[in-house]
Design a protein around this motif. Sequence first.
Motif, PDB file in Angstrom:
ATOM      1  N   PHE A  91       0.850  -1.295  -0.058  1.00 33.00           N
ATOM      2  CA  PHE A  91       0.066   0.005   0.197  1.00 33.00           C
ATOM      3  C   PHE A  91       1.038   1.269   0.079  1.00 33.00           C
ATOM      4  O   PHE A  91       0.893   2.033  -1.099  1.00 33.00           O
ATOM      5  CB  PHE A  91      -0.960   0.032   1.059  1.00 33.00           C
ATOM      6  CG  PHE A  91      -1.698   1.203   1.222  1.00 33.00           C
ATOM      7  CD1 PHE A  91      -2.658   1.598   0.407  1.00 33.00           C
ATOM      8  CD2 PHE A  91      -1.427   2.195   2.336  1.00 33.00           C
ATOM      9  CE1 PHE A  91      -3.708   2.744   0.674  1.00 33.00           C
ATOM     10  CE2 PHE A  91      -2.228   3.289   2.279  1.00 33.00           C
ATOM     11  CZ  PHE A  91      -3.249   3.830   1.654  1.00 33.00           C
ATOM     12  N   ALA A 167      -5.312  -6.879  -1.732  1.00 28.43           N
ATOM     13  CA  ALA A 167      -6.247  -5.762  -0.944  1.00 28.43           C
ATOM     14  C   ALA A 167      -5.598  -4.571  -1.019  1.00 28.43           C
ATOM     15  O   ALA A 167      -5.924  -3.395  -1.168  1.00 28.43           O
ATOM     16  CB  ALA A 167      -6.627  -6.105   0.412  1.00 28.43           C
ATOM     17  N   PHE A 168      -4.196  -4.695  -0.301  1.00 28.21           N
ATOM     18  CA  PHE A 168      -3.475  -3.216  -0.143  1.00 28.21           C
ATOM     19  C   PHE A 168      -2.889  -2.591  -1.529  1.00 28.21           C
ATOM     20  O   PHE A 168      -3.003  -1.462  -1.620  1.00 28.21           O
ATOM     21  CB  PHE A 168      -2.567  -3.544   0.780  1.00 28.21           C
ATOM     22  CG  PHE A 168      -2.860  -3.693   2.129  1.00 28.21           C
ATOM     23  CD1 PHE A 168      -3.616  -2.720   2.932  1.00 28.21           C
ATOM     24  CD2 PHE A 168      -2.436  -4.681   3.052  1.00 28.21           C
ATOM     25  CE1 PHE A 168      -4.203  -2.845   4.226  1.00 28.21           C
ATOM     26  CE2 PHE A 168      -2.975  -4.771   4.387  1.00 28.21           C
ATOM     27  CZ  PHE A 168      -3.570  -3.853   5.025  1.00 28.21           C
ATOM     28  N   LEU A 171      -5.953  -0.808  -3.265  1.00 25.76           N
ATOM     29  CA  LEU A 171      -6.204   0.341  -2.661  1.00 25.76           C
ATOM     30  C   LEU A 171      -5.016   1.523  -2.943  1.00 25.76           C
ATOM     31  O   LEU A 171      -5.302   2.643  -3.058  1.00 25.76           O
ATOM     32  CB  LEU A 171      -6.335   0.095  -1.010  1.00 25.76           C
ATOM     33  CG  LEU A 171      -7.414  -0.477  -0.570  1.00 25.76           C
ATOM     34  CD1 LEU A 171      -7.496  -1.048   0.944  1.00 25.76           C
ATOM     35  CD2 LEU A 171      -8.924   0.104  -1.093  1.00 25.76           C
ATOM     36  N   LEU A 174      -5.291   2.666  -6.299  1.00 26.50           N
ATOM     37  CA  LEU A 174      -6.370   3.493  -6.503  1.00 26.50           C
ATOM     38  C   LEU A 174      -6.126   4.929  -5.785  1.00 26.50           C
ATOM     39  O   LEU A 174      -6.327   5.949  -6.350  1.00 26.50           O
ATOM     40  CB  LEU A 174      -7.586   2.965  -5.596  1.00 26.50           C
ATOM     41  CG  LEU A 174      -9.032   3.856  -5.288  1.00 26.50           C
ATOM     42  CD1 LEU A 174      -9.370   4.066  -6.840  1.00 26.50           C
ATOM     43  CD2 LEU A 174      -9.785   3.191  -4.546  1.00 26.50           C
ATOM     44  N   MET A 175      -5.520   5.210  -4.783  1.00 32.30           N
ATOM     45  CA  MET A 175      -4.937   6.083  -4.391  1.00 32.30           C
ATOM     46  C   MET A 175      -4.010   6.830  -5.252  1.00 32.30           C
ATOM     47  O   MET A 175      -4.004   7.981  -5.731  1.00 32.30           O
ATOM     48  CB  MET A 175      -4.166   6.123  -2.898  1.00 32.30           C
ATOM     49  CG  MET A 175      -3.829   7.469  -2.347  1.00 32.30           C
ATOM     50  SD  MET A 175      -2.896   6.987  -0.767  1.00 32.30           S
ATOM     51  CE  MET A 175      -4.511   6.559   0.275  1.00 32.30           C
ATOM     52  N   TRP A 249     -12.012  -6.546   0.509  1.00 33.31           N
ATOM     53  CA  TRP A 249     -11.174  -5.800   0.134  1.00 33.31           C
ATOM     54  C   TRP A 249     -10.206  -5.656  -1.273  1.00 33.31           C
ATOM     55  O   TRP A 249     -10.257  -4.579  -1.803  1.00 33.31           O
ATOM     56  CB  TRP A 249     -10.517  -5.347   1.389  1.00 33.31           C
ATOM     57  CG  TRP A 249     -11.029  -4.516   2.474  1.00 33.31           C
ATOM     58  CD1 TRP A 249     -11.553  -5.062   3.729  1.00 33.31           C
ATOM     59  CD2 TRP A 249     -11.410  -3.219   2.565  1.00 33.31           C
ATOM     60  NE1 TRP A 249     -11.912  -3.989   4.339  1.00 33.31           N
ATOM     61  CE2 TRP A 249     -11.902  -2.954   3.916  1.00 33.31           C
ATOM     62  CE3 TRP A 249     -11.330  -2.118   1.805  1.00 33.31           C
ATOM     63  CZ2 TRP A 249     -12.544  -1.768   4.362  1.00 33.31           C
ATOM     64  CZ3 TRP A 249     -11.410  -1.064   2.362  1.00 33.31           C
ATOM     65  CH2 TRP A 249     -12.012  -0.497   3.466  1.00 33.31           C
ATOM     66  N   GLY A 253     -10.651  -3.020  -3.948  1.00 29.96           N
ATOM     67  CA  GLY A 253      -9.638  -2.070  -4.199  1.00 29.96           C
ATOM     68  C   GLY A 253      -9.226  -2.329  -5.474  1.00 29.96           C
ATOM     69  O   GLY A 253      -9.085  -1.349  -6.320  1.00 29.96           O
TER      70      GLY A 253
END
Length: 264
Positions: A91, A167-168, A171, A174-175, A249, A253
């Motif tokens: 992440f 999952a991470f 995310l 995406l960020m 998640w 994500g």
Amino acid sequence: MSTATTDTAHARGAFSPRPGSAPLPRMIRAQALLETRMLLRNGEQLLLTVVIPALLLVLFSAVDIVDTGKGKSVDFLTPGILALAVLSTAFTGQAIATGFERRYGVLKRLGASPLPRWALMTAKTCSVLVTEVLQVLLLTVIALALGWSPHANPLAVVLLLLLGTAAFSGLGLLMAGTLKAEATLAAANLVFLLLLVAGGVIVPMDKFSGGVRAALELLPISALSGGLRDVLQHGAGMPWGDLGILAVWAVIGLAAAGRFFRWE
């Protein structure tokens, strides 16, 4: 031999071997190796992904700062630190690196190369996995030196780590693909610090009140650290509940990253 035949033969010879892009698996492997080398050469990323988790493991195992309940502190802390390592690499580190690659036009140029965009994301994920393997090996050696006594359920551990990575990673991408690079840098580090405290990494979840705890347990870091702790510390079987949370998640994500990621 006719002139036409001779011209055809010369034309074939002029382009032998035939020009073109390399096979897709080879391109993905080369890009993954490049991404891994860039990560390992980045001092700030190494500090975040390797040094900080290792220092936290040593510090909180050696000094009685947080009440971790019965048993040795290292037995409680090691699963949480392993989860933190996945968070920092999949992440935080990936979000920051990809965000600045997007800002400086690196992703735009790579998007124009023969490597498909989905293959570039695959290469980045492979790089994350390679880094995580190195992290897990290092943290395991440190934990064993500190007296860690893990229970063994390798399949459950691998599934938790893979789903946590997915999952991470989703995310983080995406960020990185929706925010400006500076905003990604600030937000990713802020999320890292918040989840370090409230994700069951070093502070037991039973320290939080009932309603807050119920909400925090739905976070991917809580599911990952809790699942690893159940397996490695308490010898539980397959943690289906935690795996389910991580799977949800991961789907959310990755789907959102694929839908909203902007390459420039």
